[in-house]
Scaffold this motif. Sequence first.
Motif, PDB file in Angstrom:
ATOM      1  N   ALA A   1      39.450 -44.834 -69.666  1.00 49.93           N
ATOM      2  CA  ALA A   1      38.921 -45.445 -70.741  1.00 49.93           C
ATOM      3  C   ALA A   1      39.774 -46.595 -71.218  1.00 49.93           C
ATOM      4  O   ALA A   1      39.496 -47.522 -71.660  1.00 49.93           O
ATOM      5  CB  ALA A   1      39.106 -44.256 -71.983  1.00 49.93           C
ATOM      6  N   ILE A   2      41.279 -46.388 -70.910  1.00 50.28           N
ATOM      7  CA  ILE A   2      42.092 -47.562 -71.099  1.00 50.28           C
ATOM      8  C   ILE A   2      41.697 -48.785 -70.399  1.00 50.28           C
ATOM      9  O   ILE A   2      41.747 -49.767 -70.873  1.00 50.28           O
ATOM     10  CB  ILE A   2      43.618 -47.103 -70.871  1.00 50.28           C
ATOM     11  CG1 ILE A   2      43.727 -46.015 -72.140  1.00 50.28           C
ATOM     12  CG2 ILE A   2      44.467 -48.409 -71.285  1.00 50.28           C
ATOM     13  CD1 ILE A   2      45.230 -45.257 -71.497  1.00 50.28           C
ATOM     14  N   LEU A   3      41.230 -48.578 -69.060  1.00 49.63           N
ATOM     15  CA  LEU A   3      41.066 -49.571 -68.173  1.00 49.63           C
ATOM     16  C   LEU A   3      39.678 -50.314 -68.765  1.00 49.63           C
ATOM     17  O   LEU A   3      39.761 -51.600 -68.528  1.00 49.63           O
ATOM     18  CB  LEU A   3      41.099 -49.523 -66.688  1.00 49.63           C
ATOM     19  CG  LEU A   3      42.502 -48.986 -66.110  1.00 49.63           C
ATOM     20  CD1 LEU A   3      42.313 -48.611 -64.788  1.00 49.63           C
ATOM     21  CD2 LEU A   3      43.407 -50.025 -66.253  1.00 49.63           C
TER      22      LEU A   3
ATOM     23  N   ARG B   1      25.805 -48.267 -68.142  1.00 51.36           N
ATOM     24  CA  ARG B   1      25.473 -47.179 -67.824  1.00 51.36           C
ATOM     25  C   ARG B   1      25.152 -46.150 -68.929  1.00 51.36           C
ATOM     26  O   ARG B   1      24.473 -45.297 -68.499  1.00 51.36           O
ATOM     27  CB  ARG B   1      27.072 -46.514 -67.217  1.00 51.36           C
ATOM     28  CG  ARG B   1      26.843 -45.040 -66.809  1.00 51.36           C
ATOM     29  CD  ARG B   1      27.978 -44.826 -65.603  1.00 51.36           C
ATOM     30  NE  ARG B   1      29.330 -45.260 -65.920  1.00 51.36           N
ATOM     31  CZ  ARG B   1      30.139 -44.362 -66.455  1.00 51.36           C
ATOM     32  NH1 ARG B   1      29.604 -43.055 -66.221  1.00 51.36           N
ATOM     33  NH2 ARG B   1      31.307 -44.264 -66.602  1.00 51.36           N
ATOM     34  N   PHE B   2      25.471 -46.271 -69.845  1.00 52.32           N
ATOM     35  CA  PHE B   2      25.059 -45.381 -71.251  1.00 52.32           C
ATOM     36  C   PHE B   2      24.017 -46.007 -71.891  1.00 52.32           C
ATOM     37  O   PHE B   2      23.705 -45.618 -73.026  1.00 52.32           O
ATOM     38  CB  PHE B   2      26.332 -45.138 -72.197  1.00 52.32           C
ATOM     39  CG  PHE B   2      27.397 -44.378 -71.473  1.00 52.32           C
ATOM     40  CD1 PHE B   2      27.208 -43.200 -70.864  1.00 52.32           C
ATOM     41  CD2 PHE B   2      28.709 -44.736 -71.563  1.00 52.32           C
ATOM     42  CE1 PHE B   2      28.009 -42.291 -70.285  1.00 52.32           C
ATOM     43  CE2 PHE B   2      29.664 -43.902 -70.960  1.00 52.32           C
ATOM     44  CZ  PHE B   2      29.243 -42.799 -70.292  1.00 52.32           C
ATOM     45  N   SER B   3      23.411 -47.077 -71.459  1.00 51.52           N
ATOM     46  CA  SER B   3      22.343 -47.785 -72.109  1.00 51.52           C
ATOM     47  C   SER B   3      22.550 -48.062 -73.449  1.00 51.52           C
ATOM     48  O   SER B   3      21.860 -47.986 -74.410  1.00 51.52           O
ATOM     49  CB  SER B   3      20.825 -47.003 -72.041  1.00 51.52           C
ATOM     50  OG  SER B   3      20.851 -46.403 -70.772  1.00 51.52           O
ATOM     51  N   ILE B   4      23.748 -48.794 -73.898  1.00 51.25           N
ATOM     52  CA  ILE B   4      24.081 -49.086 -75.124  1.00 51.25           C
ATOM     53  C   ILE B   4      23.835 -50.712 -75.338  1.00 51.25           C
ATOM     54  O   ILE B   4      24.355 -51.282 -74.406  1.00 51.25           O
ATOM     55  CB  ILE B   4      25.498 -48.960 -75.341  1.00 51.25           C
ATOM     56  CG1 ILE B   4      25.834 -47.506 -75.320  1.00 51.25           C
ATOM     57  CG2 ILE B   4      26.077 -49.284 -76.789  1.00 51.25           C
ATOM     58  CD1 ILE B   4      27.087 -46.671 -75.665  1.00 51.25           C
ATOM     59  N   PRO B   5      23.093 -51.006 -76.310  1.00 49.86           N
ATOM     60  CA  PRO B   5      22.731 -52.639 -76.656  1.00 49.86           C
ATOM     61  C   PRO B   5      23.989 -53.340 -76.765  1.00 49.86           C
ATOM     62  O   PRO B   5      25.153 -53.005 -77.280  1.00 49.86           O
ATOM     63  CB  PRO B   5      21.952 -52.486 -77.529  1.00 49.86           C
ATOM     64  CG  PRO B   5      21.590 -51.179 -77.926  1.00 49.86           C
ATOM     65  CD  PRO B   5      22.393 -50.332 -77.528  1.00 49.86           C
TER      66      PRO B   5
ATOM     67  N   ILE C   1      26.002 -44.675 -81.292  1.00 50.18           N
ATOM     68  CA  ILE C   1      26.707 -45.542 -80.178  1.00 50.18           C
ATOM     69  C   ILE C   1      28.122 -44.733 -79.943  1.00 50.18           C
ATOM     70  O   ILE C   1      28.491 -44.540 -78.980  1.00 50.18           O
ATOM     71  CB  ILE C   1      26.941 -46.849 -80.656  1.00 50.18           C
ATOM     72  CG1 ILE C   1      25.517 -47.768 -80.589  1.00 50.18           C
ATOM     73  CG2 ILE C   1      27.949 -47.884 -79.966  1.00 50.18           C
ATOM     74  CD1 ILE C   1      25.565 -48.866 -81.330  1.00 50.18           C
ATOM     75  N   PHE C   2      28.879 -44.436 -81.244  1.00 45.62           N
ATOM     76  CA  PHE C   2      29.983 -43.675 -81.042  1.00 45.62           C
ATOM     77  C   PHE C   2      30.114 -42.660 -80.162  1.00 45.62           C
ATOM     78  O   PHE C   2      30.882 -42.151 -79.265  1.00 45.62           O
ATOM     79  CB  PHE C   2      30.557 -43.596 -82.497  1.00 45.62           C
ATOM     80  CG  PHE C   2      32.129 -43.087 -82.153  1.00 45.62           C
ATOM     81  CD1 PHE C   2      33.279 -44.101 -81.958  1.00 45.62           C
ATOM     82  CD2 PHE C   2      32.461 -41.658 -82.130  1.00 45.62           C
ATOM     83  CE1 PHE C   2      34.519 -43.470 -81.615  1.00 45.62           C
ATOM     84  CE2 PHE C   2      33.646 -41.436 -81.863  1.00 45.62           C
ATOM     85  CZ  PHE C   2      34.903 -42.178 -81.636  1.00 45.62           C
TER      86      PHE C   2
ATOM     87  N   GLU D   1      31.621 -39.219 -76.105  1.00 49.08           N
ATOM     88  CA  GLU D   1      31.117 -37.908 -75.266  1.00 49.08           C
ATOM     89  C   GLU D   1      30.990 -38.356 -73.760  1.00 49.08           C
ATOM     90  O   GLU D   1      31.510 -37.427 -72.971  1.00 49.08           O
ATOM     91  CB  GLU D   1      29.959 -37.249 -75.786  1.00 49.08           C
ATOM     92  CG  GLU D   1      30.369 -36.458 -77.031  1.00 49.08           C
ATOM     93  CD  GLU D   1      29.224 -35.631 -77.985  1.00 49.08           C
ATOM     94  OE1 GLU D   1      28.004 -36.168 -77.441  1.00 49.08           O
ATOM     95  OE2 GLU D   1      29.241 -34.761 -78.615  1.00 49.08           O
ATOM     96  N   GLY D   2      30.476 -39.610 -73.510  1.00 49.01           N
ATOM     97  CA  GLY D   2      30.107 -39.751 -72.183  1.00 49.01           C
ATOM     98  C   GLY D   2      31.380 -39.812 -71.358  1.00 49.01           C
ATOM     99  O   GLY D   2      31.674 -39.565 -70.264  1.00 49.01           O
TER     100      GLY D   2
END
Length: 362
Positions: free
Chosen positions: A86-88, A102-106, A230-231, A236-237
């Motif tokens: 997550a940091i990277l 990957r998470f289909s986030i606009p 989104i959050f 969770e992802g």
Amino acid sequence: MRVLVYGAGQLAQMMYLAGVPLGIDVQAVDVKDDTVVHPVSKRPLEQNLVQAIESSDALTVEFEHVPERLLEQAAKTDKLMPSMDAILVGADRVREKHLLERFSIPNCPHRIVTHLDQLDDCVKTLGDKLIIKASRDGYDGYGQWRLKDASQLESIKDALSGLDLEAVPLVVEKMLQFERELSLIGVRSRSGEIKVYPLAENLHHNGQLHVSVAPASQVSEALAEQAQQIFTTLAEGMQYVGVLAVEMFQCGEELLVNELAPRVHNSGHWSLSGAHTSQFENHLRALVGLPLGDTRALSPSAMINVIGCSTFSRDLLSIPGCHLHWYGKSVREKRKMGHINVTADSYAQLGEKLHKLSGYVP
Ligand code: ADP
Ligand code: MG
């Protein structure tokens, strides 16, 4: 309980201050020389880094550009929160875009460029108004180039010709016409509990955050719902633990994610005065497994960064609801020296107070 923060700047200092009433001792690592220091005085502590890691319940970061060897050492202990991955993501725009896809986030239409010739193709597919970003080590608008029309393409290529794009690719984005910039600060705890703060509206000056207003005005329920979604998807992802900041552009009624910061964030400083629980307190609670605090706003509030100066009148504290947070750093141009939080009974009154404050701080 003890939390060790990589980085010894203002964010570590504010985590320390939030830890005192909770009985959580916060120590900081100066990543220049691996010394363990007090987050306020910056004086070296008795312990060396290995001892400090052993005696801590959680390890966290105040910035995403912590040297990878330190992150690797921290990750081996299973105490690093958020995770090294997550940091990277926060340190590398290519990883960030991959995660969003990957998470289909606009997010903003973009291309990843590893050779300058690919820029012609970017102009064909994204148009000739582009913002070109180095995928690593950029911040506060550094490491960015703007293409305003196709005639500038050759001069931009010249400017970029010294870069090793195979090692550090460029992320080329379509220049968006957005309504405004919003950020979402949320937190997920070790037990999986999630809370988000109301959206903040951010105003930048010369590529640097200048003012945040929270809660942002005129946020429809649908927009707030989108932000929350989104959050939740991201947190969770990634099985994320701690505070995560999501910078977004509002385009009509749609939110496009611009950047992620895997840490407490400048656009969440308003929460020190304007919310039931500050982002710093919630970050610590999340890390040590305490229940999260209420993230609702108490009143309209704003945060103003004090940048590159220290010689303003502290009489600004006579404005009701005004608080100064000074970081104790030596003055340098464009350096964030401190911030001022101000709360008000209404947005109209907040506007008046901001106007008054502008007479004190440049
Ligand atoms: P950093 O904050 O790391 O310097 P950002 O990606 O947040 O980098 O870009 C800095 C600022 O540039 C943003 O806050 C926004 O105002 C502007 N900006 C960035 N990307 C775009 C874009 N695709 N379209 C329009 N403006 C942009
Ligand atoms: Mg940004």
